[in-house]
Design a protein around this motif. Structure first.
Motif, short mmCIF file in Angstrom:
data_model
loop_
_atom_site.label_atom_id
_atom_site.label_comp_id
_atom_site.label_asym_id
_atom_site.label_seq_id
_atom_site.Cartn_x
_atom_site.Cartn_y
_atom_site.Cartn_z
N GLY A 43 -13.69 -10.01 8.76
CA GLY A 43 -14.31 -10.97 7.86
C GLY A 43 -13.48 -11.29 6.63
O GLY A 43 -13.89 -12.11 5.82
N GLN A 44 -12.32 -10.65 6.47
CA GLN A 44 -11.44 -10.90 5.33
C GLN A 44 -10.21 -11.68 5.77
O GLN A 44 -9.91 -11.76 6.98
N ARG A 45 -9.48 -12.21 4.79
CA ARG A 45 -8.27 -12.98 5.09
C ARG A 45 -7.05 -12.45 4.35
O ARG A 45 -5.97 -13.03 4.45
N ARG A 46 -7.21 -11.37 3.62
CA ARG A 46 -6.10 -10.77 2.86
C ARG A 46 -6.14 -9.26 3.03
O ARG A 46 -7.17 -8.68 3.31
N ILE A 47 -4.97 -8.64 2.81
CA ILE A 47 -4.83 -7.19 2.96
C ILE A 47 -4.37 -6.61 1.63
O ILE A 47 -3.71 -7.26 0.82
N THR A 48 -4.72 -5.32 1.43
CA THR A 48 -4.28 -4.58 0.25
C THR A 48 -2.97 -3.89 0.55
O THR A 48 -2.45 -3.95 1.68
N ILE A 49 -2.43 -3.18 -0.43
CA ILE A 49 -1.14 -2.51 -0.23
C ILE A 49 -1.27 -1.33 0.74
O ILE A 49 -0.32 -1.01 1.46
N ALA A 50 -2.46 -0.70 0.79
CA ALA A 50 -2.66 0.39 1.75
C ALA A 50 -2.64 -0.15 3.18
O ALA A 50 -2.05 0.46 4.09
N GLY A 100 -4.17 -9.49 -6.22
CA GLY A 100 -3.05 -8.69 -5.76
C GLY A 100 -3.07 -8.39 -4.28
O GLY A 100 -2.52 -7.36 -3.84
N GLU A 101 -3.69 -9.26 -3.48
CA GLU A 101 -3.76 -9.08 -2.04
C GLU A 101 -2.86 -10.10 -1.35
O GLU A 101 -2.51 -11.13 -1.91
N LEU A 102 -2.51 -9.79 -0.10
CA LEU A 102 -1.52 -10.57 0.64
C LEU A 102 -2.21 -11.29 1.80
O LEU A 102 -2.98 -10.67 2.55
N ASP A 103 -1.95 -12.60 1.94
CA ASP A 103 -2.52 -13.34 3.07
C ASP A 103 -1.53 -13.39 4.22
O ASP A 103 -0.40 -12.90 4.12
N GLY A 104 -1.95 -13.96 5.33
CA GLY A 104 -1.13 -13.96 6.53
C GLY A 104 0.16 -14.75 6.39
O GLY A 104 1.21 -14.33 6.88
N ARG A 105 0.12 -15.87 5.72
CA ARG A 105 1.33 -16.68 5.56
C ARG A 105 2.36 -15.97 4.71
O ARG A 105 3.56 -15.95 5.03
N SER A 106 1.91 -15.33 3.62
CA SER A 106 2.84 -14.60 2.76
C SER A 106 3.39 -13.37 3.47
O SER A 106 4.54 -12.98 3.24
N PHE A 107 2.58 -12.75 4.33
CA PHE A 107 3.06 -11.59 5.10
C PHE A 107 4.19 -11.99 6.04
O PHE A 107 5.21 -11.30 6.14
N THR A 108 4.04 -13.13 6.71
CA THR A 108 5.11 -13.62 7.59
C THR A 108 6.35 -14.00 6.79
O THR A 108 7.49 -13.76 7.22
N LYS A 109 6.15 -14.58 5.61
CA LYS A 109 7.27 -14.94 4.75
C LYS A 109 8.02 -13.69 4.28
O LYS A 109 9.26 -13.68 4.23
N PRO A 150 6.30 -3.50 -6.12
CA PRO A 150 6.71 -4.75 -6.79
C PRO A 150 6.97 -5.90 -5.82
O PRO A 150 6.65 -7.06 -6.11
N ILE A 151 7.55 -5.58 -4.65
CA ILE A 151 7.80 -6.63 -3.67
C ILE A 151 6.48 -7.16 -3.12
O ILE A 151 6.29 -8.37 -2.94
N PHE A 152 5.52 -6.27 -2.88
CA PHE A 152 4.21 -6.68 -2.40
C PHE A 152 3.52 -7.59 -3.42
O PHE A 152 2.92 -8.60 -3.05
N SER A 153 3.64 -7.24 -4.69
CA SER A 153 3.00 -8.04 -5.74
C SER A 153 3.64 -9.41 -5.87
O SER A 153 2.97 -10.40 -6.17
N SER A 154 4.97 -9.51 -5.65
CA SER A 154 5.66 -10.79 -5.79
C SER A 154 5.25 -11.78 -4.69
O SER A 154 5.35 -12.99 -4.88
N TYR A 155 4.79 -11.26 -3.54
CA TYR A 155 4.36 -12.14 -2.45
C TYR A 155 2.86 -12.38 -2.45
O TYR A 155 2.36 -13.13 -1.61
#
Length: 338
Positions: free
Chosen positions: A57-64, A20-29, A9-14
């Motif tokens: 070649g990607q800019r976002r990461i999955t939950i794994a 449903g993937e996370l970018d670098g700025r949200s990861f730092t946040k 749930p925390i991963f999804s909120s960011y």
């Protein structure tokens, strides 16, 4: 023990995207909000860890991939992965912060209000539809001033002339039209200019328009329009040459540099609105320039040593040097060689 389902749930909120993937700025946040930063783990380290786990070649990461990043964070901090995942699971989502404005007495304390604001403030109405009645409006100032012996030109937009021809009456009836959103919009100057025909005296105005066009051109440029405004004595304190340039820019077609006669009439209507005078007065002042542009120059001052021939000396006192073709001077004379 914290598992992957607890931090989902925390991963999804960011997550910033619908996938449903996370970018670098949200990861730092996320790392900042979960208090993961310390002396051994900074925001720069967070960017480096994100670059390690993100696919090429990607800019976002999955939950794994996010779980792998938490493992690298634990190694960087020197603690267990469960401790890092517990901090993330205890998070409450993105923490939003903002600057709160300071208290301003003259704005917050309504007892200090004066004028119309003390009585509730001005009325909020659509742009262009004020509450001032027509009788209270400032009367329009006439531009034309004719001497007692001069023959005044007819008012080109006189209401009496319009009532006989029916054209000006049509203009007044078309002062507003209903748009698609239900609001009543005023008629544009170009639409109003199209209703003014030669019956209102535009034949003389068209001659002036042609006189101020550049030689060989049937349309007027900005320089000629500004020159006409100066010759017509329209340019003054309330209407400058800058206003003339802005008026020309309003009516000229996009990508072009010249206006036709219809756009010229629309520009004169804008000038009348800008100066708060009757449009007929502006048309009349322009129509007086049927003689064409007024050309003026600087007259040189008198110079005594040039104008008074008695002050000449040397060869100029004897008539000046010989005026001959270039290369054939008086040196060819035999007497000059001796």
């Amino acid at each position: 023990m914290v598992d992957l389902a607890d931090i989902a749930p925390i991963f999804s909120s960011y997550s910033a995207s619908a996938s449903g993937e996370l970018d670098g700025r949200s990861f730092t946040k996320l790392c900042k909000d979960c208090s993961l930063f310390d002396r051994s783990f900074s925001s720069t380290d967070a960017d480096l860890i994100f670059a390690k786990v993100v696919p090429k070649g990607q800019r976002r990461i999955t939950i794994a991939e996010f779980e792998k990043a938490l493992s690298l964070i634990a190694d960087r901090r020197g603690c267990s992965q469960d401790d890092v995942m517990q901090r993330v699971a205890d998070g409450a989502g993105p923490a939003l912060e903002g600057t709160k404005a300071e208290a301003v007495r003259f704005h917050d304390d309504k007892t200090t209000y004066t004028g119309t604001h003390a009585r509730g403030g001005p009325e909020s109405v659509p742009k262009g539809y004020g509450h001032v009645p027509q009788t209270a409006m400032k009367p329009r100032r006439s531009l034309s001033r004719t001497s007692s012996g001069a023959c005044a030109l007819p008012n080109l937009l006189n209401a009496s002339t319009g009532s006989s021809s029916g054209t000006v009456g049509t203009v007044e009836r078309k002062l507003s039209r209903t748009g698609s959103n239900g609001w009543i919009r005023p008629i544009t100057p170009l639409e109003k200019a199209a209703t003014i025909s030669r019956r209102e005296g535009c034949g003389l105005l068209e001659n002036v328009f042609e006189a101020y066009c550049s030689p060989g051109q049937t349309e007027m440029d900005g320089k000629g329009f500004t020159k006409l405004m100066k010759d017509s004595k329209i340019v003054g304190s309330r209407f400058t040459t800058t206003d003339a340039d802005l008026t020309f820019a309003k009516v000229v077609s996009k990508g072009l540099r010249r206006i036709d006669f219809l756009q010229f009439k629309a520009a004169l209507l804008i000038v009348a609105e800008r100066k708060n005078i009757e449009a007929g007065d502006v048309f009349e002042a322009v129509a007086r320039q049927f003689a064409g542009p007024q050309l003026c120059g600087t007259r040189t001052e008198s110079v005594r040593f040039h104008d008074d021939i008695s002050t000449y000396t040397g060869v100029h006192a004897n008539g000046g040097p010989d005026a001959v073709a270039k290369g054939t001077g008086s040196a060819q004379l035999a007497s000059f060689r001796m």
